[in-house]
Design a protein around this motif. Sequence first.
Motif, PDB file in Angstrom:
ATOM      1  N   LEU A   1       0.843  -1.200   0.000  1.00  0.00           N
ATOM      2  CA  LEU A   1       0.000   0.000   0.000  1.00  0.00           C
ATOM      3  C   LEU A   1       0.878   1.251   0.000  1.00  0.00           C
ATOM      4  O   LEU A   1       0.625   2.207  -0.739  1.00  0.00           O
ATOM      5  CB  LEU A   1      -0.901  -0.033   1.243  1.00  0.00           C
ATOM      6  N   ARG A   2       1.933   1.218   0.809  1.00  0.00           N
ATOM      7  CA  ARG A   2       2.866   2.353   0.865  1.00  0.00           C
ATOM      8  C   ARG A   2       3.525   2.563  -0.495  1.00  0.00           C
ATOM      9  O   ARG A   2       3.681   3.676  -0.972  1.00  0.00           O
ATOM     10  CB  ARG A   2       3.961   2.073   1.913  1.00  0.00           C
ATOM     11  N   ALA A   3       3.907   1.443  -1.116  1.00  0.00           N
ATOM     12  CA  ALA A   3       4.569   1.532  -2.422  1.00  0.00           C
ATOM     13  C   ALA A   3       3.617   2.117  -3.458  1.00  0.00           C
ATOM     14  O   ALA A   3       4.011   2.957  -4.278  1.00  0.00           O
ATOM     15  CB  ALA A   3       5.044   0.146  -2.855  1.00  0.00           C
ATOM     16  N   GLU A   4       2.364   1.688  -3.433  1.00  0.00           N
ATOM     17  CA  GLU A   4       1.394   2.196  -4.412  1.00  0.00           C
ATOM     18  C   GLU A   4       1.122   3.686  -4.202  1.00  0.00           C
ATOM     19  O   GLU A   4       1.001   4.447  -5.168  1.00  0.00           O
ATOM     20  CB  GLU A   4       0.087   1.397  -4.334  1.00  0.00           C
TER      21      GLU A   4
ATOM     22  N   ARG B   1       2.327   9.501  -5.760  1.00  0.00           N
ATOM     23  CA  ARG B   1       2.877  10.816  -5.385  1.00  0.00           C
ATOM     24  C   ARG B   1       4.076  11.213  -6.222  1.00  0.00           C
ATOM     25  O   ARG B   1       4.429  12.379  -6.280  1.00  0.00           O
ATOM     26  CB  ARG B   1       3.298  10.808  -3.912  1.00  0.00           C
ATOM     27  N   THR B   2       4.716  10.246  -6.851  1.00  0.00           N
ATOM     28  CA  THR B   2       5.977  10.562  -7.536  1.00  0.00           C
ATOM     29  C   THR B   2       5.829  10.711  -9.050  1.00  0.00           C
ATOM     30  O   THR B   2       6.799  10.599  -9.776  1.00  0.00           O
ATOM     31  CB  THR B   2       7.044   9.489  -7.222  1.00  0.00           C
ATOM     32  N   THR B   3       4.607  10.940  -9.508  1.00  0.00           N
ATOM     33  CA  THR B   3       4.441  11.242 -10.931  1.00  0.00           C
ATOM     34  C   THR B   3       3.761  12.603 -11.083  1.00  0.00           C
ATOM     35  O   THR B   3       2.960  13.005 -10.240  1.00  0.00           O
ATOM     36  CB  THR B   3       3.569  10.187 -11.661  1.00  0.00           C
ATOM     37  N   ARG B   4       4.105  13.289 -12.146  1.00  0.00           N
ATOM     38  CA  ARG B   4       3.536  14.622 -12.351  1.00  0.00           C
ATOM     39  C   ARG B   4       2.054  14.563 -12.722  1.00  0.00           C
ATOM     40  O   ARG B   4       1.316  15.500 -12.490  1.00  0.00           O
ATOM     41  CB  ARG B   4       4.308  15.350 -13.453  1.00  0.00           C
ATOM     42  N   THR B   5       1.635  13.428 -13.330  1.00  0.00           N
ATOM     43  CA  THR B   5       0.229  13.298 -13.733  1.00  0.00           C
ATOM     44  C   THR B   5      -0.680  13.479 -12.524  1.00  0.00           C
ATOM     45  O   THR B   5      -1.690  14.182 -12.582  1.00  0.00           O
ATOM     46  CB  THR B   5      -0.021  11.903 -14.345  1.00  0.00           C
ATOM     47  N   PHE B   6      -0.299  12.845 -11.415  1.00  0.00           N
ATOM     48  CA  PHE B   6      -1.126  12.913 -10.211  1.00  0.00           C
ATOM     49  C   PHE B   6      -1.201  14.353  -9.699  1.00  0.00           C
ATOM     50  O   PHE B   6      -2.282  14.867  -9.401  1.00  0.00           O
ATOM     51  CB  PHE B   6      -0.568  11.995  -9.131  1.00  0.00           C
TER      52      PHE B   6
ATOM     53  N   VAL C   1     -10.045   8.612 -13.531  1.00  0.00           N
ATOM     54  CA  VAL C   1      -9.056   8.729 -14.622  1.00  0.00           C
ATOM     55  C   VAL C   1      -7.655   8.378 -14.093  1.00  0.00           C
ATOM     56  O   VAL C   1      -6.908   7.608 -14.711  1.00  0.00           O
ATOM     57  CB  VAL C   1      -9.074  10.149 -15.234  1.00  0.00           C
ATOM     58  N   LEU C   2      -7.317   8.911 -12.927  1.00  0.00           N
ATOM     59  CA  LEU C   2      -5.999   8.614 -12.337  1.00  0.00           C
ATOM     60  C   LEU C   2      -5.839   7.121 -12.046  1.00  0.00           C
ATOM     61  O   LEU C   2      -4.764   6.549 -12.248  1.00  0.00           O
ATOM     62  CB  LEU C   2      -5.831   9.388 -11.029  1.00  0.00           C
ATOM     63  N   ALA C   3      -6.904   6.513 -11.570  1.00  0.00           N
ATOM     64  CA  ALA C   3      -6.838   5.084 -11.239  1.00  0.00           C
ATOM     65  C   ALA C   3      -6.615   4.256 -12.504  1.00  0.00           C
ATOM     66  O   ALA C   3      -5.805   3.320 -12.516  1.00  0.00           O
ATOM     67  CB  ALA C   3      -8.125   4.643 -10.545  1.00  0.00           C
ATOM     68  N   ILE C   4      -7.308   4.623 -13.568  1.00  0.00           N
ATOM     69  CA  ILE C   4      -7.128   3.895 -14.835  1.00  0.00           C
ATOM     70  C   ILE C   4      -5.716   4.115 -15.359  1.00  0.00           C
ATOM     71  O   ILE C   4      -5.048   3.167 -15.800  1.00  0.00           O
ATOM     72  CB  ILE C   4      -8.198   4.334 -15.865  1.00  0.00           C
ATOM     73  N   VAL C   5      -5.244   5.362 -15.270  1.00  0.00           N
ATOM     74  CA  VAL C   5      -3.865   5.649 -15.703  1.00  0.00           C
ATOM     75  C   VAL C   5      -2.886   4.840 -14.843  1.00  0.00           C
ATOM     76  O   VAL C   5      -1.902   4.283 -15.343  1.00  0.00           O
ATOM     77  CB  VAL C   5      -3.567   7.169 -15.591  1.00  0.00           C
ATOM     78  N   GLY C   6      -3.172   4.752 -13.552  1.00  0.00           N
ATOM     79  CA  GLY C   6      -2.285   4.043 -12.623  1.00  0.00           C
ATOM     80  C   GLY C   6      -2.142   2.570 -12.942  1.00  0.00           C
ATOM     81  O   GLY C   6      -1.026   2.041 -12.957  1.00  0.00           O
TER      82      GLY C   6
ATOM     83  N   PRO D   1       8.566   6.789 -17.205  1.00  0.00           N
ATOM     84  CA  PRO D   1       9.483   7.815 -17.697  1.00  0.00           C
ATOM     85  C   PRO D   1       9.467   9.103 -16.873  1.00  0.00           C
ATOM     86  O   PRO D   1      10.453   9.831 -16.841  1.00  0.00           O
ATOM     87  CB  PRO D   1       9.001   8.072 -19.133  1.00  0.00           C
ATOM     88  N   GLY D   2       8.348   9.356 -16.198  1.00  0.00           N
ATOM     89  CA  GLY D   2       8.238  10.606 -15.450  1.00  0.00           C
ATOM     90  C   GLY D   2       8.758  10.522 -14.030  1.00  0.00           C
ATOM     91  O   GLY D   2       8.762  11.519 -13.308  1.00  0.00           O
ATOM     92  N   ARG D   3       9.164   9.336 -13.622  1.00  0.00           N
ATOM     93  CA  ARG D   3       9.631   9.161 -12.238  1.00  0.00           C
ATOM     94  C   ARG D   3      11.153   9.242 -12.223  1.00  0.00           C
ATOM     95  O   ARG D   3      11.799   8.776 -13.165  1.00  0.00           O
ATOM     96  CB  ARG D   3       9.140   7.795 -11.750  1.00  0.00           C
ATOM     97  N   SER D   4      11.723   9.783 -11.183  1.00  0.00           N
ATOM     98  CA  SER D   4      13.186   9.852 -11.100  1.00  0.00           C
ATOM     99  C   SER D   4      13.742   8.470 -10.752  1.00  0.00           C
ATOM    100  O   SER D   4      13.010   7.604 -10.248  1.00  0.00           O
ATOM    101  CB  SER D   4      13.607  10.851 -10.024  1.00  0.00           C
TER     102      SER D   4
END
Lengths: 247, 300
Positions: free
Chosen positions: A5-8, A13-18, A63-68, B90-93
């Motif tokens: 869960l932490r990893a997900e 959090r680490t993508t600009r899309t979100f 949309v974010l969930a589908i992208v994820g 690609p967008g992740r460091s």
Amino acid sequence: MTALLRAELLKLRTTRTFIALTLVAVGTSLLIASLVSALSEPTQESVLTDVFTADTSGLFIVVLAIVGITGEWRHRTITSSLLAAPDRLRFLAAKTLAFAAAGALLSLLISISISIVGMAILSGRNLPTPGLGELIVQILRNAEAAALVGGFGVALGSLVRNQPTAIVGVLVAGFAIEPTIIALAPDFGRFTPFTGLTAGVQSIPAGDVGNDDMHLLSPGLAALALLGWVALAFVPGVTLLRRRDLN
Amino acid sequence: MSSTAIQFEGLSKRFGKVEAVKDLSFAVESGRVTGFLGPNGAGKSTTLRILLGLVHPNAGKASFDGVGYERLPHPSAHVGAVLEEASFHPGRSGRNHLRVLAAAGGHPEARVAEVLEQVGLSGAADRRVKGYSMGMRQRLAIAAALLGDPEVLILDEPTNGLDPPGIRWMRDLVRAEAGRGRAVLVSSHLLSEVAQSVDDVVVISHGVLRASGPLAGVLGGSDGPITRVRAIEDGDRLAAALRGAGHTVNGGESGSLLVPGTPPEAVGRLAAGEGVALAELVAVSRSLEEVFFELTGGES
């Protein structure tokens, strides 16, 4: 499960899309709430749902969930994800829960923001405002709907791996197919996941979602029915994922 | 002392009408580097993906000390893998990619900085992966494999995209990991590279095992060692003596004789017994490339 869960959540959090979609969701919701507060004349009975359900988190989180989930296939990160978590049921369950949590958090952020702005504008215009208690209940209902829709998005994405197809499919369902069903067959329309049931969970009047004659389910029943949709997509989704060879 | 770290037993996999892997059995020992060789489409990647639980076999099993990857209690701490076409968001460091994997695998976050340093990516760790070169991506994939300080390393074409210093670094890494008692299984098409860094080789073609064992043994081929001998004067007498003793003798260049299946010591002893003075007596070593083409029928 906690580690997954932490990893997900970290993935999110680490993508600009979100970050970008979160900002758009907050901005859109604030704009709608501000316009409705500033331009409409809500009554004491209607003010809660007229202004404080202008939370667009459901649309953005699906949309974010589908992208994820589809992004795992698109960028082929599914391989490294499953090397770290080879139990595919746990992997998909963790992702579903992560997007449900993200949906709830996003909705809370938006609902609290629009509450502050909406209350300020309505008070400034000397219009009726909801009580704090009913406002808190509404905020929690919004969050519940966003959480369920977020989980549903992951489950749908596990069924349809192609990202554009999945996103376009959900948008067509939410903006074209469901409104048509609601208009033509309200008895079925109240069970539609993105409109009828979400409105039920948020306790939005049926007229606000397109048909005064539709008898929406109560918030509790609507939440259960929406959970049923999640399960309906999740079970075949995880079955497919477990059977699939990752070449 | 080495022990079996990975075992393939009667592994078979079919994709539609294509039989990718057929009844494949071999073992990989701890403390050794095993080269996994085969032409393109031989079934190497499929075999490795079956081992890692990514592809389901039709028959047989692949396991780590008897336990399938999916059943390992802490898989990424036991096995580190770099697969061909390693992919990243690609967008992740680079750092965040490793943080995600560390979180999922239950590894301490401090390992992220350690492995970034180990693969020489500390300076680029906070750049987005889409700006990485192919070699940097390969190093990042290797960093991910090392996160859990695993007992077993599985590397599918690990030198892809690496420059010559990178290839040397990779060679040193696999040797060092084997030196620490780790089992290292390396699939590669760079035969000269493999020949320099492996202890054992496994050769497959069309999904079928062609040869496996220590490198020296496999280089000897099916006939075992080959000896080249040249007498100063009595070449014909030496050839007759060798044939008389039951050895196969083939003609070589410049009057030399090739004696397959017989070590130089035996040939030398026989020549001495016959009183034949020798100008040359050497063990002929075949290159891995020659053996590879012989075993795979010249496929590339």
